[in-house]
Design a protein around this motif. Structure first.
Motif, PDB file in Angstrom:
ATOM      1  N   SER A  12       0.871  -1.177   0.000  1.00  0.00           N
ATOM      2  CA  SER A  12       0.000   0.000   0.000  1.00  0.00           C
ATOM      3  C   SER A  12       0.905   1.224   0.000  1.00  0.00           C
ATOM      4  CB  SER A  12      -0.895   0.012   1.241  1.00  0.00           C
ATOM      5  OG  SER A  12      -1.663  -1.159   1.351  1.00  0.00           O
ATOM      6  N   VAL A  13       0.995   1.903  -1.126  1.00  0.00           N
ATOM      7  CA  VAL A  13       1.947   3.013  -1.259  1.00  0.00           C
ATOM      8  C   VAL A  13       1.185   4.341  -1.298  1.00  0.00           C
ATOM      9  CG1 VAL A  13       3.898   3.939  -2.547  1.00  0.00           C
ATOM     10  CG2 VAL A  13       3.421   1.473  -2.617  1.00  0.00           C
ATOM     11  N   SER A  14       1.595   5.248  -0.414  1.00  0.00           N
ATOM     12  CA  SER A  14       1.010   6.582  -0.387  1.00  0.00           C
ATOM     13  C   SER A  14       2.115   7.586  -0.091  1.00  0.00           C
ATOM     14  CB  SER A  14      -0.101   6.663   0.663  1.00  0.00           C
ATOM     15  OG  SER A  14       0.409   6.396   1.959  1.00  0.00           O
ATOM     16  N   GLY A  15       1.765   8.855  -0.114  1.00  0.00           N
ATOM     17  CA  GLY A  15       2.767   9.885   0.131  1.00  0.00           C
ATOM     18  C   GLY A  15       3.219  10.541  -1.155  1.00  0.00           C
ATOM     19  N   ARG A  16       4.507  10.857  -1.229  1.00  0.00           N
ATOM     20  CA  ARG A  16       5.036  11.706  -2.302  1.00  0.00           C
ATOM     21  C   ARG A  16       5.417  10.938  -3.575  1.00  0.00           C
ATOM     22  NH1 ARG A  16       3.388  16.701  -0.745  1.00  0.00           N
ATOM     23  NH2 ARG A  16       4.099  17.215   1.367  1.00  0.00           N
ATOM     24  N   VAL A  17       4.537  10.084  -4.046  1.00  0.00           N
ATOM     25  CA  VAL A  17       4.780   9.380  -5.303  1.00  0.00           C
ATOM     26  C   VAL A  17       3.751   9.834  -6.325  1.00  0.00           C
ATOM     27  CG1 VAL A  17       5.848   7.363  -4.230  1.00  0.00           C
ATOM     28  CG2 VAL A  17       3.368   7.410  -4.582  1.00  0.00           C
ATOM     29  N   LYS A  18       4.087   9.673  -7.595  1.00  0.00           N
ATOM     30  CA  LYS A  18       3.179  10.130  -8.646  1.00  0.00           C
ATOM     31  C   LYS A  18       1.915   9.279  -8.725  1.00  0.00           C
ATOM     32  CE  LYS A  18       6.544  12.331 -11.731  1.00  0.00           C
ATOM     33  NZ  LYS A  18       7.217  12.276 -13.059  1.00  0.00           N
ATOM     34  N   ILE A  19       2.067   7.965  -8.535  1.00  0.00           N
ATOM     35  CA  ILE A  19       0.915   7.070  -8.688  1.00  0.00           C
ATOM     36  C   ILE A  19       0.792   6.221  -7.418  1.00  0.00           C
ATOM     37  CG2 ILE A  19      -0.237   5.392 -10.161  1.00  0.00           C
ATOM     38  CD1 ILE A  19       1.726   6.136 -12.392  1.00  0.00           C
ATOM     39  N   PRO A  20       0.136   6.721  -6.388  1.00  0.00           N
ATOM     40  CA  PRO A  20      -0.066   5.909  -5.181  1.00  0.00           C
ATOM     41  C   PRO A  20      -1.080   4.797  -5.445  1.00  0.00           C
ATOM     42  CG  PRO A  20      -1.290   7.951  -5.011  1.00  0.00           C
ATOM     43  CD  PRO A  20      -0.497   8.041  -6.287  1.00  0.00           C
ATOM     44  N   GLY A  21      -1.167   3.858  -4.537  1.00  0.00           N
ATOM     45  CA  GLY A  21      -2.142   2.782  -4.673  1.00  0.00           C
ATOM     46  C   GLY A  21      -1.584   1.471  -4.179  1.00  0.00           C
ATOM     47  N   VAL A  22      -2.382   0.415  -4.315  1.00  0.00           N
ATOM     48  CA  VAL A  22      -1.940  -0.936  -3.975  1.00  0.00           C
ATOM     49  C   VAL A  22      -1.162  -1.499  -5.155  1.00  0.00           C
ATOM     50  CG1 VAL A  22      -2.678  -3.296  -3.489  1.00  0.00           C
ATOM     51  CG2 VAL A  22      -3.807  -1.372  -2.346  1.00  0.00           C
ATOM     52  N   LYS A  23       0.077  -1.879  -4.899  1.00  0.00           N
ATOM     53  CA  LYS A  23       0.957  -2.391  -5.944  1.00  0.00           C
ATOM     54  C   LYS A  23       1.287  -3.859  -5.656  1.00  0.00           C
ATOM     55  CE  LYS A  23       1.086   1.929  -7.184  1.00  0.00           C
ATOM     56  NZ  LYS A  23       0.349   2.438  -8.359  1.00  0.00           N
ATOM     57  N   ILE A  24       0.866  -4.737  -6.536  1.00  0.00           N
ATOM     58  CA  ILE A  24       1.261  -6.144  -6.426  1.00  0.00           C
ATOM     59  C   ILE A  24       2.617  -6.279  -7.087  1.00  0.00           C
ATOM     60  CG2 ILE A  24       0.730  -8.499  -7.116  1.00  0.00           C
ATOM     61  CD1 ILE A  24      -2.198  -7.865  -6.824  1.00  0.00           C
ATOM     62  N   ALA A  25       3.607  -6.619  -6.292  1.00  0.00           N
ATOM     63  CA  ALA A  25       4.992  -6.604  -6.758  1.00  0.00           C
ATOM     64  C   ALA A  25       5.733  -7.812  -6.189  1.00  0.00           C
ATOM     65  CB  ALA A  25       5.670  -5.309  -6.311  1.00  0.00           C
ATOM     66  N   PRO A  26       6.901  -8.124  -6.738  1.00  0.00           N
ATOM     67  CA  PRO A  26       7.704  -9.207  -6.179  1.00  0.00           C
ATOM     68  C   PRO A  26       8.049  -8.927  -4.721  1.00  0.00           C
ATOM     69  CG  PRO A  26       8.528  -8.584  -8.340  1.00  0.00           C
ATOM     70  CD  PRO A  26       7.520  -7.544  -7.951  1.00  0.00           C
ATOM     71  N   ASN A  27       7.877  -9.911  -3.900  1.00  0.00           N
ATOM     72  CA  ASN A  27       8.255  -9.783  -2.499  1.00  0.00           C
ATOM     73  C   ASN A  27       9.751  -9.486  -2.401  1.00  0.00           C
ATOM     74  OD1 ASN A  27       8.122  -9.977   0.324  1.00  0.00           O
ATOM     75  ND2 ASN A  27       8.666 -12.157   0.266  1.00  0.00           N
ATOM     76  N   GLY A  28      10.097  -8.447  -1.637  1.00  0.00           N
ATOM     77  CA  GLY A  28      11.509  -8.129  -1.446  1.00  0.00           C
ATOM     78  C   GLY A  28      12.034  -7.009  -2.299  1.00  0.00           C
ATOM     79  N   VAL A  29      11.171  -6.307  -3.045  1.00  0.00           N
ATOM     80  CA  VAL A  29      11.668  -5.144  -3.781  1.00  0.00           C
ATOM     81  C   VAL A  29      12.199  -4.110  -2.798  1.00  0.00           C
ATOM     82  CG1 VAL A  29      10.092  -5.443  -5.730  1.00  0.00           C
ATOM     83  CG2 VAL A  29       9.384  -4.044  -3.786  1.00  0.00           C
ATOM     84  N   THR A  30      13.079  -3.269  -3.246  1.00  0.00           N
ATOM     85  CA  THR A  30      13.566  -2.168  -2.410  1.00  0.00           C
ATOM     86  C   THR A  30      12.660  -0.962  -2.609  1.00  0.00           C
ATOM     87  OG1 THR A  30      14.993  -1.251  -4.129  1.00  0.00           O
ATOM     88  CG2 THR A  30      15.939  -2.978  -2.704  1.00  0.00           C
TER      89      THR A  30
END
Length: 499
Positions: free
Chosen positions: A338-356
């Motif tokens: 769940s990404v929010s704050g100072r990003v251009k496209i916030p939202g729920v991102k399904i991504a590989p576990n362990g991304v930086t």
């Protein structure tokens, strides 16, 4: 006499009809449930969303709640609340990707403005959307087609861990409950309340069929006789949709009961959730909730959160290997952030576990907002602690602890050079102080005292260290144990802003 576990539902029904709870309502419920008036009162007064009114007092025609979580404050929530007469602060509405957010009675308002909030006051809540049909894998008569041992083996091979925050291996938890003597129950924890967390809302909104499938699979695997879904009261739109979807389940499906929370963050903790489901105050218990004698109604109880059950459905349909092959930086599988704050496209991102954090921002969020660069981030919501931009461990279980935080439910709040980290820390400290259930002294007093210290121009580091030690060692549940991560991580990684 109705069962005690329906007390909170009756309180909701009365308030929905009358706008609040009058003394006559509480007395009538006490008589109906054969409880003392004090028992009904202590339950009603525990939850933030129940309004206790005096005889003759007029109930509000509508209640406007403005989200006060960091993601919404960054987008002007405090100014919005100040310009709306009678607006009250809400800890988090689970709409962090649409900040600032508000809730007008039962109507969520995204990217809220004074104009949109006032417009919402003039409309009737929309009717429930048409229910989503259960998917063929677990819907209807297909539920029992796969052997229980095969289900558990598939989940074990996938390496799936609970996505509610603790990260306990799912197959091991299911086996533990299944080994207890029946009857057994399944509880779906949909009471996410961590500031910055909105993934469960996302999955219920976009993949409700899969969540129900995962719950039905769990009930089949452990031979449960019923499923209870505990949905936070801040999601009234999803309540209507979920209620319709449950009603549309095929005949013969294991009974599914939907229950409303009432505004208590601590009920996201498993044992507090069980207490609330039983119609009581949401006070955490001191033993694991899936042990037979402390489960729901004294029965062995499996508690999984919404995202976990979504992945159960995906894994059982696509296979463990398909799930486990994903992952980065030494990790396996997929998960949501769940990404929010100072990003251009916030939202729920399904991504590989362990991304930086940089991989997450650049590859999945469109980068930082123009004019902003990464200065700090919270990898696990309010209790996950602050990390500076140069620290980039894998965003996965067990990878952040050495830096004084943890991933939890992966509520990632991105902060830039334009943000006041001290103000964010104070916001979160006040959140924990407000949400402490008050049962244990270390948490009740510690969270309040920490907020007072963080209000001062100069922080008393030795005192904060002492508070942190006592809270972590002596608090009953994770709220008091994790709250110190807020200020301790800031003291550790950003000494220049805490001096």
């Amino acid at each position: 006499m109705p069962p005690r576990d329906l007390l909170i539902e009756h309180l909701h029904n009365l308030q929905d009809r009358h706008g609040g709870l009058y003394p006559a309502h509480l007395s009538a419920l006490a008589a109906e449930f054969r409880l003392s008036l004090s028992e009904v009162m202590e339950t009603a007064s525990f939850y933030a969303h129940f309004r206790l009114l005096k005889d003759g007092e007029a109930a509000p025609s509508a209640v406007v709640r403005v989200c006060g979580s960091p993601s919404c404050v960054l987008r002007g929530a405090e100014q919005l609340k100040a310009t709306i007469p009678g607006a009250v602060d809400a800890p988090c509405l689970g709409l962090c990707d649409h900040a600032p957010a508000a809730l007008v009675s039962r109507v969520p308002v995204r990217e809220a403005t004074v104009e949109s909030v006032m417009a919402a006051l003039m409309v009737t809540p929309p009717p429930p959307r048409s229910s989503q049909s259960p998917s063929p894998l677990w819907g209807g008569v297909g539920v029992g087609d796969r052997p229980r041992d095969a289900i558990l083996a598939e989940l074990e091979a996938s390496g799936l861990r609970g996505m509610g925050g603790a990260g306990f291996p799912v197959a091991r938890k299911w086996r533990t409950v299944a080994a207890q003597p029946g009857p057994r129950l399944v509880v779906v924890n949909a009471d996410e309340g961590e500031p910055g967390t909105f993934k469960d809302r996302h999955f219920l909104d976009t993949a409700m069929d899969r969540v129900l499938d995962g719950a039905l699979a769990a009930a089949w695997a452990i031979e449960a006789e019923a499923i209870y879904i505990y949905l936070r009261d801040e999601y009234p739109d999803l309540h209507d949709t979920l209620d319709a979807a449950i009603a549309a389940l095929p005949p013969g499906t294991v009974p599914v009961h939907l229950r409303r929370g009432a505004g208590a963050y601590v009920c996201g903790e498993e044992s507090a959730l069980i207490e609330s489901l039983e119609g009581k105050r949401g006070l955490p218990r001191q033993r694991p909730p899936y042990v037979a004698e402390v489960g729901l109604f004294g029965r062995p109880t499996l508690v999984n959160n919404v995202e976990t059950l979504y992945w159960v459905s995906r894994i059982l349909e696509d296979g463990a290997e398909s799930f486990a092959k994903h992952g980065r930086n030494g990790q396996k599988g997929l998960r949501s952030y769940s990404v929010s704050g100072r990003v251009k496209i916030p939202g729920v991102k399904i991504a590989p576990n362990g991304v930086t954090i940089t991989e997450l921002i650049e590859e999945f969020c469109g980068g930082m907002e123009d004019g902003h660069h990464l200065a700090a981030y919270l990898p696990g919501g309010a209790s996950g602690g602050f990390l500076p931009a140069h620290l980039q461990p894998p965003l996965a279980f067990g990878c952040i602890e050495e830096h004084g935080g943890f991933i939890g439910s992966a509520a990632v709040i991105v902060l830039s050079q334009a943000d006041d980290l001290r103000a964010v820390a104070l916001n979160l400290a006040r959140f924990f102080a407000h949400e402490s259930c008050g049962q244990c002294t270390p948490c009740r007093v510690g969270t309040a005292r920490a907020a007072e210290i963080l209000e001062q121009p100069h922080w008393d580091k030795p005192l904060l260290d002492d508070l942190s030690h006592v809270m972590r060692q002596a608090s009953i549940c994770g709220l008091g144990q994790a709250a110190p991560n807020v200020w301790q991580s800031l003291l550790r990684h950003f000494p220049e802003v805490t001096a």
